[in-house]
Design a protein around this motif. Sequence first.
Motif, PDB file in Angstrom:
ATOM      1  N   GLY A   1      -1.728  -1.886  -4.767  1.00  0.00           N
ATOM      2  CA  GLY A   1      -2.481  -1.419  -3.694  1.00  0.00           C
ATOM      3  C   GLY A   1      -3.728  -2.432  -3.080  1.00  0.00           C
TER       4      GLY A   1
ATOM      5  N   LEU B   1      -2.694   0.042  -9.522  1.00  0.00           N
ATOM      6  CA  LEU B   1      -3.764   0.050  -8.277  1.00  0.00           C
ATOM      7  C   LEU B   1      -4.007  -1.337  -7.882  1.00  0.00           C
ATOM      8  CD1 LEU B   1      -6.442   0.965  -6.826  1.00  0.00           C
ATOM      9  CD2 LEU B   1      -7.468   0.279  -8.902  1.00  0.00           C
TER      10      LEU B   1
ATOM     11  N   TRP C   1       2.385   1.749  -3.295  1.00  0.00           N
ATOM     12  CA  TRP C   1       1.380   2.185  -4.311  1.00  0.00           C
ATOM     13  C   TRP C   1       0.902   3.677  -4.241  1.00  0.00           C
ATOM     14  CZ3 TRP C   1      -3.979   2.644  -2.304  1.00  0.00           C
ATOM     15  CH2 TRP C   1      -4.807   2.986  -3.517  1.00  0.00           C
ATOM     16  N   LEU C   2       0.741   3.936  -3.196  1.00  0.00           N
ATOM     17  CA  LEU C   2       0.335   5.698  -2.987  1.00  0.00           C
ATOM     18  C   LEU C   2       1.727   6.583  -3.059  1.00  0.00           C
ATOM     19  CD1 LEU C   2      -2.233   5.237   0.090  1.00  0.00           C
ATOM     20  CD2 LEU C   2      -2.761   5.776  -2.381  1.00  0.00           C
TER      21      LEU C   2
ATOM     22  N   VAL D   1       0.819  -1.006  -0.003  1.00  0.00           N
ATOM     23  CA  VAL D   1       0.148  -0.119  -0.037  1.00  0.00           C
ATOM     24  C   VAL D   1       0.877   1.031  -0.124  1.00  0.00           C
ATOM     25  CG1 VAL D   1      -1.770   1.257   1.488  1.00  0.00           C
ATOM     26  CG2 VAL D   1      -2.209  -1.315   0.953  1.00  0.00           C
ATOM     27  N   TRP D   2       1.881   1.248   0.823  1.00  0.00           N
ATOM     28  CA  TRP D   2       3.005   2.417   0.916  1.00  0.00           C
ATOM     29  C   TRP D   2       3.471   2.748  -0.427  1.00  0.00           C
ATOM     30  CZ3 TRP D   2       4.582   5.302   5.062  1.00  0.00           C
ATOM     31  CH2 TRP D   2       5.622   6.100   4.721  1.00  0.00           C
TER      32      TRP D   2
END
Length: 109
Positions: free
Chosen positions: A35, A32, A25-26, A22-23
């Motif tokens: 994430g 996507l 990805w953002l 997630v880290w």
Amino acid sequence: MIKSILYFLLACIFEVGGGYLVWIWLKNDRPLWIGILGMVMLAVYGVVATLQTSTFGRVFAGYGGIFIVFSIVWAMVFDKFKPDRFDIVGAVLILLGVFIMLYGRNFIK
């Protein structure tokens, strides 16, 4: 005790790995699906943690210490993080505390 430690390690892989996906990805503008995979891993972590046989509070407190150490190792492998002596001493003390809290009752009656 061995089974418990294996559950902690498995939970760490899903929790730290999921959080890491997630880290990146953002923060690193990854696709996507990275994430989403991270979010699925975080959900699986929540299930794996329930496999422990101790109480919720003790398991999650102990996991917090193991999470700290595993996060340092993860960063060393995937981000080329170089821990200093304070990171290492702190990690050893944390693991000692976790071991006493979770398994000390098995050795000292």
